[in-house]
Design an enzyme around this catalytic site. Sequence first.
Site, PDB file in Angstrom:
ATOM      1  N   HIS A  65       0.837  -1.198   0.000  1.00  0.00           N
ATOM      2  CA  HIS A  65       0.000   0.000   0.000  1.00  0.00           C
ATOM      3  C   HIS A  65       0.868   1.241   0.000  1.00  0.00           C
ATOM      4  O   HIS A  65       2.039   1.204   0.382  1.00  0.00           O
ATOM      5  CB  HIS A  65      -0.924   0.014   1.219  1.00  0.00           C
ATOM      6  CG  HIS A  65      -0.201  -0.014   2.531  1.00  0.00           C
ATOM      7  ND1 HIS A  65       0.291  -1.173   3.075  1.00  0.00           N
ATOM      8  CD2 HIS A  65       0.121   0.965   3.414  1.00  0.00           C
ATOM      9  CE1 HIS A  65       0.879  -0.906   4.233  1.00  0.00           C
ATOM     10  NE2 HIS A  65       0.805   0.393   4.459  1.00  0.00           N
ATOM     11  N   CYS A 184       2.018   3.667  11.636  1.00  0.00           N
ATOM     12  CA  CYS A 184       2.947   3.127  10.647  1.00  0.00           C
ATOM     13  C   CYS A 184       3.285   4.247   9.672  1.00  0.00           C
ATOM     14  O   CYS A 184       2.620   5.291   9.671  1.00  0.00           O
ATOM     15  CB  CYS A 184       2.358   1.922   9.920  1.00  0.00           C
ATOM     16  SG  CYS A 184       0.997   2.309   8.797  1.00  0.00           S
TER      17      CYS A 184
END
Length: 674
Positions: A65, A184
Site C-alpha cells: 500500500h 505506521c
Amino acid sequence: MSELITAELVDLDLSAATKDAAARSLAERMVAAHRVTDLDGFLADVAAREAQMPTGLDGGIGIPHCRSEHVNAPTLAFGRSAAGIDFGAADGPADLVFLIAAPAGADDDHLTILSGLARRLMDPEFTAALRAGTDPAAVAALIRGEEPAEEPAAEEEGTAPEPEAETAEAAGSVPFRIVAVTSCPTGIAHTYMAAESLAAAGRAEGVEVTVETQGSGGFKKLDPAVIAAADAVIWAHDVEVRERTRFRGKPLVDVGVKAGINRPAELIAEARRKAERGEIAAVSEADGGKDSGDGDADRSGADHAHFGVRLRTYLMSGVSYMVPFVAAGGLLIALSFAIGGYETASAKSVADHFVWGEADSWAALLNQIGSAAFAFLVPVLAGYIAYGMADRPALVPGFVGGSIALTVNAGFLGGLVAGLLAGAVVMAIQRVPVHATLRGIMPVLVIPLIASAVVGFLMFIVVGKPIASLQNALTDWLNGLSGSNAVILGVVLGLMMCFDMGGPLNKVAYAFAVGGLADPTDGSLKVMAAVMAAGMVPPLAMALATTVRKKLFTKTERENGRAAWVLGASFITEGAIPFAAADPLRVIPSVMAGGAVTGALSMAFGATLRAPHGGVFVVPLIGEPFLYLLAIAAGTLVATALVVLLKGARRAAPDPAGAAGASGSGDSRVPVAA
C-alpha cells in the site's frame, strides 16, 4: 464517491510469483479502471513503502500500500494466489493480496474506508470468505462490506464492542485499563490493523483497551481522563509517537506495529506484568524515550539490527533536500558558461555592473544566481540530515555545522559529518529529563542553543581540519585520475547507477557526483558526466530492445518501452524499473554491463558536466559532447544486445511443462526464482 473496489479490480487467480509482479498485475487493473494515472510512478511509490517495512502479515495476507500523487481515487485491488507470494511474513507466503492505493491528499472519509478494511482483515471469518469466494463481483461486495440482504444486522452485530465490554465488567469490579497508540509510515493499513488486533485481544482477556490511531492523515487525541485512568500503555509504532509526554508516569510496552498485529495478547500480558511490578518508563519529548528494560526485540532489536538502514535514510534525507539547490544552481551556472564562456565565473558583481543589452552581463547574472544557490549545498545537506535524525530542533545546529564545514574547507564530507553530529547531539539532549517549566522552550531555544555550541566546537576544533584534509586528498585523487584508474572508477560508478536504478546504490553514486559540484574540479566534473551517462543507459536500452525485438515483450512492456525513450533521454533511470521487476535475472545484469561500458568510456574520453541533471537536454553544456553521446550509445547497444540475447535464449529453450501456454501468451517474463 466511486466504489472502492469493483469486480474488475478482483483477480481470483493471481499468477504472479513475486511481490513486485503481484503489485504490477493488480496495479494494471487500477490503471485500466482509471484509478491510477501513471503505472510506473505508482509502482515506484509502492516499492518505496515496501522498502520501509515488509507488508506481509501472519495468516497469509499481503497488503502492499502507499499514498501516491498518481492515484486519483482511493482504490483497492484484490488478488488470490494459489501458490502463495512472499511478502515477508514470518509464517510464510500470502495467498490473499490487497493492493491499497490512496491519493496523496486523501481526506478523512477516504482513510476511514481504508482503515475499515484493515480492521476487517483481523476477522478470521472475513478472510475465510475471501478464500472461498468464486465470483469476483461477490468478493468485491464482501470487501466493500455489503452484507447479504437476509442478514441486514450482521455487520452491526459483528462490530459492536458493547457485549464484550459488559462481560469484562461483569467478570470483576474494575477491569485492567490500557491505552495504546498505533502508527505506521503510511498510516493506512498497519496502523488500524494493530488497533483492531489489540482491541480484540483486550476483549478476549477482559481488559479495557482504548487505542489512539496516529495515521499519517492526522489523529484524534485520547481524552486526558482516559489516559489518567489507564493502568499501562502500549505503543505499537514504526514512526514516532506524537505528543508522547501525555503518557508519562505509566508502565510502557514499546514495540513495532507488527507486534501489535501478530501478538497482541502477549503485549497485554506484558503490560500487566509491568504494572504489577510498578515499572514506570521515562518518556522524553522525542525519540529516545523507549523503554529498554525488557529488551523488546521488536523495537530495540530493530533499532540496532537496522542501523545501516536508518543511517542511509538520514543521509538520503539530506541529499533529497540538497538536490533542488544543485539542480537549479548547476543548470544556471552551466547556462551562464554556454552564453558567456568560462571567464564568466570571474565577472564583477552584477549588483554594481549590469548592462541590459550585453550578453556577458546576463551570463554573469545567471552565474552569480547559480553560485548563490550552490552556497547553500553543504548547509542544506547537513541541516536536513540532522532534521531526518531528530526533527526540527536539529535544523539550526545542522545548518550551523554545515556552514562551518565550508569555513574550514571541509566541503561535502564535512557537511555529512556535521549533519550526523548535529542529529546525534540533539537526540542526546532530548534524552535528558527536564523540569516541566522548561519543556516549552526546549525545542525552540535550549536545544538549538546547546546543540549549536557543541557542534560548532566539534567542527572548528576537533573534526573540521581532519575532514578538510580528507576532502583535499579526495579532490587531488579525482584530479589525478587518468588512464586505467579513471576507467575503473567509471566502471564502478556505472555498475552502481544501474544495479538498483533509483535505489540506495544508485543514490550513493549520484550523491558522490553531486557532492563534487559543490567545489567543482576537472575530476569531479568527469565523475558527474560518467554518472549521468550511465544512468541514462537502462531505460534507453529497454526502449531499444522493445523496438527491435517486440515479440520478446508483453504489450504492457512495449508501451512502457515507448515511454522509456523519453525517460532515458531525460536521465530518469527509474524508467527501466518495470522491466527489471518483471525479469530481474536478465534485465539487471544486462543494463549493469551497459552502464559499466558507458561509465568507462565517459571517463576515458574525459567528458565533463557541470549540470547535475538534464540528460540529452544539457549536451551543449558538456565537455566533449560527441564522444559523450558515443559513450551513451555504446552502453545502450551493449545492454540491448545482452537483454535480447538472454530473453531470446530463454524463449528458445525447450519447456515441456509449459511451452504451449507460454507461446500462446508471448510473455517472456520470469519470476525471481527462475
